[in-house]
Design a protein around this motif. Structure first.
Motif, PDB file in Angstrom:
ATOM      1  N   VAL A 217      33.329  29.165  -0.802  1.00 20.04           N
ATOM      2  CA  VAL A 217      32.896  29.505  -2.167  1.00 20.04           C
ATOM      3  C   VAL A 217      31.837  30.595  -2.137  1.00 20.04           C
ATOM      4  N   GLY A 218      30.918  30.547  -1.183  1.00 19.10           N
ATOM      5  CA  GLY A 218      29.852  31.538  -1.105  1.00 19.10           C
ATOM      6  C   GLY A 218      28.725  31.234  -2.071  1.00 19.10           C
ATOM      7  N   ASN A 219      27.914  32.233  -2.367  1.00 17.58           N
ATOM      8  CA  ASN A 219      26.749  32.048  -3.229  1.00 17.58           C
ATOM      9  C   ASN A 219      27.049  32.229  -4.707  1.00 17.58           C
ATOM     10  N   GLY A 220      28.199  32.812  -5.025  1.00 17.58           N
ATOM     11  CA  GLY A 220      28.507  33.116  -6.421  1.00 17.58           C
ATOM     12  C   GLY A 220      29.797  32.491  -6.892  1.00 17.58           C
ATOM     13  N   SER A 221      30.803  33.338  -7.108  1.00 16.47           N
ATOM     14  CA  SER A 221      32.081  32.875  -7.648  1.00 16.47           C
ATOM     15  C   SER A 221      33.216  33.230  -6.707  1.00 16.47           C
ATOM     16  N   CYS A 222      34.211  32.348  -6.648  1.00 17.06           N
ATOM     17  CA  CYS A 222      35.412  32.578  -5.854  1.00 17.06           C
ATOM     18  C   CYS A 222      36.616  32.323  -6.757  1.00 17.06           C
ATOM     19  N   TYR A 223      37.515  33.313  -6.835  1.00 18.50           N
ATOM     20  CA  TYR A 223      38.688  33.236  -7.701  1.00 18.50           C
ATOM     21  C   TYR A 223      39.952  33.191  -6.858  1.00 18.50           C
ATOM     22  N   VAL A 224      40.822  32.234  -7.183  1.00 15.95           N
ATOM     23  CA  VAL A 224      42.091  32.092  -6.476  1.00 15.95           C
ATOM     24  C   VAL A 224      43.208  32.086  -7.519  1.00 15.95           C
ATOM     25  N   PHE A 225      44.044  33.126  -7.509  1.00 15.09           N
ATOM     26  CA  PHE A 225      45.154  33.242  -8.457  1.00 15.09           C
ATOM     27  C   PHE A 225      46.445  33.425  -7.683  1.00 15.09           C
ATOM     28  N   GLN A 226      47.429  32.595  -7.964  1.00 16.92           N
ATOM     29  CA  GLN A 226      48.753  32.771  -7.364  1.00 16.92           C
ATOM     30  C   GLN A 226      49.729  31.778  -7.985  1.00 16.92           C
ATOM     31  N   ASP A 227      51.000  32.171  -8.031  1.00 10.99           N
ATOM     32  CA  ASP A 227      52.074  31.292  -8.503  1.00 10.99           C
ATOM     33  C   ASP A 227      51.844  30.778  -9.928  1.00 10.99           C
ATOM     34  N   GLY A 228      51.206  31.583 -10.777  1.00 14.76           N
ATOM     35  CA  GLY A 228      50.970  31.163 -12.145  1.00 14.76           C
ATOM     36  C   GLY A 228      49.935  30.070 -12.273  1.00 14.76           C
ATOM     37  N   LYS A 229      49.061  29.951 -11.279  1.00 11.39           N
ATOM     38  CA  LYS A 229      48.003  28.940 -11.277  1.00 11.39           C
ATOM     39  C   LYS A 229      46.702  29.600 -10.822  1.00 11.39           C
ATOM     40  N   THR A 230      45.600  28.926 -11.091  1.00 16.40           N
ATOM     41  CA  THR A 230      44.331  29.450 -10.606  1.00 16.40           C
ATOM     42  C   THR A 230      43.336  28.338 -10.321  1.00 16.40           C
ATOM     43  N   LEU A 231      42.518  28.575  -9.320  1.00 15.46           N
ATOM     44  CA  LEU A 231      41.327  27.777  -9.055  1.00 15.46           C
ATOM     45  C   LEU A 231      40.141  28.733  -9.091  1.00 15.46           C
ATOM     46  N   VAL A 232      39.116  28.362  -9.837  1.00 12.62           N
ATOM     47  CA  VAL A 232      37.899  29.166  -9.936  1.00 12.62           C
ATOM     48  C   VAL A 232      36.723  28.296  -9.519  1.00 12.62           C
ATOM     49  N   PHE A 233      35.904  28.819  -8.622  1.00 14.97           N
ATOM     50  CA  PHE A 233      34.756  28.075  -8.116  1.00 14.97           C
ATOM     51  C   PHE A 233      33.474  28.835  -8.390  1.00 14.97           C
ATOM     52  N   GLN A 234      32.414  28.099  -8.716  1.00 16.48           N
ATOM     53  CA  GLN A 234      31.094  28.691  -8.921  1.00 16.48           C
ATOM     54  C   GLN A 234      30.040  27.807  -8.264  1.00 16.48           C
ATOM     55  N   ARG A 235      29.017  28.469  -7.719  1.00 11.85           N
ATOM     56  CA  ARG A 235      27.892  27.708  -7.176  1.00 11.85           C
ATOM     57  C   ARG A 235      26.720  27.792  -8.149  1.00 11.85           C
ATOM     58  N   ASN A 236      26.304  26.649  -8.652  1.00 11.83           N
ATOM     59  CA  ASN A 236      25.145  26.598  -9.534  1.00 11.83           C
ATOM     60  C   ASN A 236      23.851  26.793  -8.741  1.00 11.83           C
ATOM     61  N   GLY A 237      22.779  27.045  -9.467  1.00  9.67           N
ATOM     62  CA  GLY A 237      21.499  27.295  -8.831  1.00  9.67           C
ATOM     63  C   GLY A 237      20.960  26.112  -8.053  1.00  9.67           C
ATOM     64  N   ASP A 238      21.361  24.892  -8.421  1.00  5.45           N
ATOM     65  CA  ASP A 238      20.879  23.703  -7.709  1.00  5.45           C
ATOM     66  C   ASP A 238      21.755  23.336  -6.520  1.00  5.45           C
ATOM     67  N   GLY A 239      22.780  24.158  -6.223  1.00  6.51           N
ATOM     68  CA  GLY A 239      23.654  23.896  -5.093  1.00  6.51           C
ATOM     69  C   GLY A 239      24.949  23.192  -5.458  1.00  6.51           C
ATOM     70  N   ARG A 240      25.051  22.728  -6.697  1.00  6.21           N
ATOM     71  CA  ARG A 240      26.303  22.101  -7.144  1.00  6.21           C
ATOM     72  C   ARG A 240      27.422  23.136  -7.122  1.00  6.21           C
ATOM     73  N   ILE A 241      28.606  22.713  -6.696  1.00  3.99           N
ATOM     74  CA  ILE A 241      29.778  23.586  -6.750  1.00  3.99           C
ATOM     75  C   ILE A 241      30.690  23.086  -7.859  1.00  3.99           C
ATOM     76  N   ARG A 242      30.972  23.985  -8.786  1.00  7.83           N
ATOM     77  CA  ARG A 242      31.797  23.640  -9.938  1.00  7.83           C
ATOM     78  C   ARG A 242      33.142  24.355  -9.809  1.00  7.83           C
ATOM     79  N   GLY A 243      34.205  23.680 -10.169  1.00 10.29           N
ATOM     80  CA  GLY A 243      35.521  24.277 -10.039  1.00 10.29           C
ATOM     81  C   GLY A 243      36.398  23.990 -11.246  1.00 10.29           C
ATOM     82  N   TYR A 244      37.318  24.915 -11.497  1.00  8.23           N
ATOM     83  CA  TYR A 244      38.259  24.776 -12.608  1.00  8.23           C
ATOM     84  C   TYR A 244      39.656  25.040 -12.075  1.00  8.23           C
TER      85      TYR A 244
END
Length: 403
Positions: A217-244
């Motif tokens: 994920v890294g320190n910011g955002s990571c975007y994964v798009f393929q096959d008509g689907k996506t996963l998006v990840f973000q790292r919050n300031g407190d270290g939480r990793i949020r994903g959609y």
């Protein structure tokens, strides 16, 4: 006109803001800082409600940052935002990195050409802390009805029994706005994509055995798009990793009610994707699983001006997250409208002149919203199209070159 007479004139105008997101809070802050009384009604019971929700927002110099800067919050924003979180990664479902933009130097405080990231909850708190009158926010007020009274006045009724009459009601109440029907017949349209939000708490993300997820994920955002689907990840300031996780599905399709079953559905939908991506789904807290179908208002949404009522933010120009524009537009809406209102009140303009000024501002807002709504739709079609993820990288690089 003196500040005292400005306040006297403004005090005769009852301004109600419905919704305490970025748009509503910026509007309230802008008005109060300029001596214009207003009241914001928020459905959440307190400032601490749902404090764990919300990802990062990247704020631009001329919109989100400007709204803070012009209200005296430039320095607190610099201290609260994260330059290293500007890091951007794009990869395919195999996890192979095909685009990487490193985050900025955290010590670089020149933000003019930057988009520093800030957690949504942190942004809300710094604006609440800056309000000259904290009591101007009325928590626990859920709007249940609006009744036009003529001459631009509206009666607002809330579920707690409170009733008030306004000279101007501003709908900053998001996708399912209760104020929008006063000015427009438009309703949100379904993108044909649904999904869910998951998050991994800081202490879990920091475990050695989860280093693969954290490093990917890294320190910011990571975007994964393929096959008509996506996963998006973000790292919050407190270290939480949020994903959609989003995928195509008809509107009538729905997730199971059990959060554990929602995670199982996501694992099925993302079968064959990189191990660390599926591991993230497995690690997601089951008490923090939220279904997130995606909706938008028609590109070019606008309305004939209605005296005594207007819209800002998602209530005016709802769009998906595919251009990073929503929060910046919302904050600019709130700031610009606040400046317009303070100006007309300072000049002592009559109601017809005030309404004309609001109508002119609305057209400017709608034109700006239309441009970003079109870009959002274009990026959505690229991201969920057959050429992703490479087509998304190409679009990203082209936009960066133009900027």
């Amino acid at each position: 006109m003196s500040a005292a007479s400005t306040a006297s004139t403004a005090s005769q105008l009852a301004i109600a803001i419905i919704g305490g997101g970025p748009a509503g809070l910026v509007l309230l802050l802008t008005l109060l800082k300029r001596g214009v009384p207003a009241t914001l009604y928020e459905r959440e019971p307190s400032a601490d409600s749902r404090a764990h929700l919300g990802g990062m927002l990247d704020l631009e110099w001329d919109s989100g940052q400007r709204a803070l800067r012009e209200n005296g919050l430039e320095e607190v924003f610099k201290k609260s935002s994260r330059r290293d979180a500007e890091e951007t990664r794009i990869c395919g479902k195999d996890g192979r990195l095909i685009f990487h933009k490193v985050g900025a130097d955290p010590t670089d405080d020149n933000l003019k050409d930057a988009r520093p990231e800030i957690d949504r909850r942190v942004l809300r708190q710094i604006m609440l802390d800056a309000l000259p009158d904290p009591d101007a926010v009325k928590w626990g007020h859920v709007l249940s009805g609006v009744r036009p009274l003529g001459d631009g006045k509206h009666e607002l009724t809330f579920t707690n029994g409170f009733v008030t009459v306004t000279d101007l009601v501003v709908g900053a109440d998001g996708a399912n706005s209760r104020i929008r029907p006063l000015v427009s017949a438009a309703s949100p349209l379904y993108y044909g994509v649904t999904g869910a939000e998951l998050s991994v708490p800081p202490h879990v993300a920091a475990l050695p055995e989860n280093r693969d997820v954290s490093e990917a994920v890294g320190n910011g955002s990571c975007y994964v798009f393929q096959d008509g689907k996506t996963l998006v990840f973000q790292r919050n300031g407190d270290g939480r990793i949020r994903g959609y996780g989003w995928f195509r599905a008809p509107l009538e399709w729905s997730f199971p009610r059990d959060p554990a079953e929602v995670k199982k559905v996501l694992l099925e939908k993302f079968e064959g994707w990189a191990p660390w991506m599926r591991k993230f789904i497995q690690l997601g807290e089951e008490d923090a699983v939220y279904v997130r179908p995606l909706f938008y208002l028609p590109v070019g949404h606008r309305w004939p001006h209605t005296p005594g009522a207007t819209l800002i933010g998602d209530a005016a120009h709802l769009m998906g997250p595919f251009a990073g524009a929503g929060a910046n537009l919302a904050m600019r809406d709130g700031f610009d409208l606040g400046v317009v209102l303070s100006h007309v009140l300072t000049k002592g303009l009559v109601r017809e002149e005030r309404e004309a000024a609001i109508a002119a501002w609305e057209e400017d807002m709608c034109q700006r919203g239309e441009r970003f709504a079109a870009l959002t739709m274009k990026n959505f079609e690229i991201g969920f199209g057959p050429e992703a993820p490479q087509a998304l990288v190409d679009a990203f690089q082209q936009a960066a070159a133009q900027h």
